[in-house]
Design a protein around this motif. Structure first.
Motif, PDB file in Angstrom:
ATOM      1  N   PRO A   1      -0.189  -3.842   5.439  1.00 20.39           N
ATOM      2  CA  PRO A   1       1.244  -3.504   5.366  1.00 20.39           C
ATOM      3  C   PRO A   1       2.073  -4.533   4.611  1.00 20.39           C
ATOM      4  O   PRO A   1       1.746  -5.718   4.576  1.00 20.39           O
ATOM      5  CB  PRO A   1       1.652  -3.448   6.842  1.00 20.39           C
ATOM      6  CG  PRO A   1       0.409  -3.111   7.571  1.00 20.39           C
ATOM      7  CD  PRO A   1      -0.695  -3.800   6.821  1.00 20.39           C
ATOM      8  N   ALA A   2       3.152  -4.031   4.011  1.00 23.76           N
ATOM      9  CA  ALA A   2       4.053  -4.824   3.144  1.00 23.76           C
ATOM     10  C   ALA A   2       3.288  -5.180   1.872  1.00 23.76           C
ATOM     11  O   ALA A   2       2.412  -4.455   1.452  1.00 23.76           O
ATOM     12  CB  ALA A   2       4.604  -6.039   3.880  1.00 23.76           C
ATOM     13  N   GLY A   3       3.653  -6.256   1.220  1.00 26.04           N
ATOM     14  CA  GLY A   3       2.996  -6.604  -0.032  1.00 26.04           C
ATOM     15  C   GLY A   3       3.947  -6.630  -1.198  1.00 26.04           C
ATOM     16  O   GLY A   3       5.129  -6.284  -1.084  1.00 26.04           O
ATOM     17  N   PHE A   4       3.437  -7.049  -2.341  1.00 30.23           N
ATOM     18  CA  PHE A   4       4.248  -7.217  -3.541  1.00 30.23           C
ATOM     19  C   PHE A   4       4.563  -5.878  -4.194  1.00 30.23           C
ATOM     20  O   PHE A   4       3.767  -4.933  -4.132  1.00 30.23           O
ATOM     21  CB  PHE A   4       3.519  -8.092  -4.562  1.00 30.23           C
ATOM     22  CG  PHE A   4       3.346  -9.533  -4.152  1.00 30.23           C
ATOM     23  CD1 PHE A   4       4.100 -10.089  -3.135  1.00 30.23           C
ATOM     24  CD2 PHE A   4       2.430 -10.337  -4.803  1.00 30.23           C
ATOM     25  CE1 PHE A   4       3.952 -11.420  -2.772  1.00 30.23           C
ATOM     26  CE2 PHE A   4       2.272 -11.674  -4.455  1.00 30.23           C
ATOM     27  CZ  PHE A   4       3.026 -12.209  -3.434  1.00 30.23           C
ATOM     28  N   ASP A   5       5.692  -5.836  -4.848  1.00 29.85           N
ATOM     29  CA  ASP A   5       6.049  -4.709  -5.710  1.00 29.85           C
ATOM     30  C   ASP A   5       5.323  -4.876  -7.040  1.00 29.85           C
ATOM     31  O   ASP A   5       5.297  -5.968  -7.615  1.00 29.85           O
ATOM     32  CB  ASP A   5       7.567  -4.706  -5.940  1.00 29.85           C
ATOM     33  CG  ASP A   5       7.984  -3.679  -6.958  1.00 29.85           C
ATOM     34  OD1 ASP A   5       8.051  -2.482  -6.614  1.00 29.85           O
ATOM     35  OD2 ASP A   5       8.231  -4.080  -8.125  1.00 29.85           O
ATOM     36  N   SER A   6       4.726  -3.813  -7.546  1.00 31.31           N
ATOM     37  CA  SER A   6       3.889  -3.920  -8.742  1.00 31.31           C
ATOM     38  C   SER A   6       4.679  -4.338  -9.977  1.00 31.31           C
ATOM     39  O   SER A   6       4.189  -5.134 -10.797  1.00 31.31           O
ATOM     40  CB  SER A   6       3.145  -2.607  -9.004  1.00 31.31           C
ATOM     41  OG  SER A   6       4.055  -1.558  -9.258  1.00 31.31           O
ATOM     42  N   LYS A   7       5.886  -3.839 -10.125  1.00 30.45           N
ATOM     43  CA  LYS A   7       6.677  -4.206 -11.310  1.00 30.45           C
ATOM     44  C   LYS A   7       7.093  -5.672 -11.254  1.00 30.45           C
ATOM     45  O   LYS A   7       7.090  -6.373 -12.273  1.00 30.45           O
ATOM     46  CB  LYS A   7       7.893  -3.296 -11.433  1.00 30.45           C
ATOM     47  CG  LYS A   7       7.541  -1.849 -11.777  1.00 30.45           C
ATOM     48  CD  LYS A   7       8.775  -1.053 -12.117  1.00 30.45           C
ATOM     49  CE  LYS A   7       8.400   0.398 -12.433  1.00 30.45           C
ATOM     50  NZ  LYS A   7       7.444   0.493 -13.558  1.00 30.45           N
ATOM     51  N   GLU A   8       7.438  -6.147 -10.061  1.00 31.38           N
ATOM     52  CA  GLU A   8       7.826  -7.553  -9.919  1.00 31.38           C
ATOM     53  C   GLU A   8       6.607  -8.455 -10.145  1.00 31.38           C
ATOM     54  O   GLU A   8       6.708  -9.514 -10.767  1.00 31.38           O
ATOM     55  CB  GLU A   8       8.427  -7.807  -8.539  1.00 31.38           C
ATOM     56  CG  GLU A   8       9.153  -9.128  -8.438  1.00 31.38           C
ATOM     57  CD  GLU A   8       9.914  -9.280  -7.136  1.00 31.38           C
ATOM     58  OE1 GLU A   8      10.669 -10.264  -7.028  1.00 31.38           O
ATOM     59  OE2 GLU A   8       9.758  -8.434  -6.230  1.00 31.38           O
TER      60      GLU A   8
ATOM     61  N   PRO B   1       0.808  -1.232   0.000  1.00 32.61           N
ATOM     62  CA  PRO B   1       0.000   0.000   0.000  1.00 32.61           C
ATOM     63  C   PRO B   1       0.833   1.271   0.000  1.00 32.61           C
ATOM     64  O   PRO B   1       0.307   2.353  -0.287  1.00 32.61           O
ATOM     65  CB  PRO B   1      -0.838  -0.131   1.284  1.00 32.61           C
ATOM     66  CG  PRO B   1      -0.064  -1.054   2.155  1.00 32.61           C
ATOM     67  CD  PRO B   1       0.619  -2.013   1.225  1.00 32.61           C
ATOM     68  N   ALA B   2       2.115   1.157   0.291  1.00 34.53           N
ATOM     69  CA  ALA B   2       2.979   2.334   0.222  1.00 34.53           C
ATOM     70  C   ALA B   2       3.103   2.837  -1.209  1.00 34.53           C
ATOM     71  O   ALA B   2       3.311   4.025  -1.451  1.00 34.53           O
ATOM     72  CB  ALA B   2       4.362   2.018   0.793  1.00 34.53           C
TER      73      ALA B   2
END
Length: 286
Positions: free
Chosen positions: A229-236, A218-219
């Motif tokens: 909180p935390a989570g995957f990176d969109s590009k990855e 969500p950052a």
């Protein structure tokens, strides 16, 4: 996983802005409309929304409009018989009809990749909120709920499911995962290769990708109903989606649970949205 080469073919675009599964707010209806505006082309298949009151029955909030919309989605899919589809939707409970339809069409040979910060494995009895968007995967796995007139045509087996990005399961969901030996991708470190390895272990011929956008950090993408909180990176994540699309026969993909109100708010996930566009256009041969 068995590769199954298929001719290039467009996927049917299903627009289902269901919001009643997430409570009393229409944020997800607005978010679904924002997504749809990004994709809108051709003649999408639209699931109509019910204007029935948001009653609570069987501890499911908004039960009657949700039941009506589920039936409408089922009728739409079985009437049009798409071989491949992309679901642009509001809440996660909109997934029930498309996954059930494809699982039946492909005779249970469907791996369901559930990209979500939440397990969506509650029942009406275990749900702390009564919100239906926390129950769809459990309904698909069990085929129904005791004493509730909601049924799927064909149960999804636990070995067909991969949970990835899970960060906020409820205690009863954790118990169900363990008891049913559901594949879960734990942790963020090296998650992409771990997910690809899990997909490769499955024996199903076809793949369905459920993407609740709260699986992302969500950052970087805060416009979701239930940020975690935390989570995957969109590009990855986009790179991972492309590897799956290049190597497996994906017959369905979904985008759910955004609260974005403008196209500018979707900018952080533009790469992912463009991958979905290419899939709709038949850019992937598998």
């Amino acid at each position: 996983m068995i590769k199954n080469k298929r001719e290039h073919k467009r996927a049917a675009l299903i627009y289902f802005p269901q919001w009643q599964g997430s409570g009393l707010t229409r944020e997800l209806q607005i978010g679904a409309q924002t997504l749809f505006d990004y994709f809108h082309e051709g003649s999408p298949l639209r699931v109509p929304l019910s204007d029935e009151p948001l009653d609570t029955k069987y501890n499911i909030s908004g039960y009657h409009p949700l039941l009506t919309q589920l039936k409408s989605a089922e009728d739409l899919l079985y009437k049009n018989q798409p071989e491949k589809l992309v679901l642009i939707a509001g809440d996660c409970a909109s997934e029930i009809a498309p996954i059930d339809y494809l699982n039946s069409r492909y005779d249970g040979q469907l791996t369901v990749i559930w990209l979500d910060a939440h397990a969506d494995l509650n029942t009406p009895e275990s749900s702390p909120s009564g919100h239906f968007h926390g129950m769809p995967l459990r309904l698909l796995l069990d085929g129904g709920f005791d004493g509730v007139p909601l049924r799927t045509s064909m149960r999804v087996k636990s070995q067909q499911v991969i949970l990835a990005g899970l960060r906020d399961p409820d205690a009863p969901e954790q118990v169900y995962i363990i008891q049913n030996s559901i594949s879960v991708l734990n942790g963020m470190l090296g998650w992409k290769q771990k997910l690809l390895d899990l997909v490769a272990e499955k024996i199903s011929t076809y793949v369905y990708i459920h993407l609740d956008l709260d699986v992302l950090d969500p950052a970087s993408f805060p416009c979701v109903k239930c940020p975690t909180p935390a989570g995957f990176d969109s590009k990855e994540l986009n790179a991972c989606l492309n590897q799956i699309l290049d190597n497996y026969c994906v017959v369905g993909m979904a985008l759910t649970e955004t609260t974005a109100r403008t196209q500018e708010e979707l900018e952080p996930i533009k790469d992912i949205l463009d991958t979905y566009k290419r899939y709709i256009d038949g850019a992937y041969a598998n």
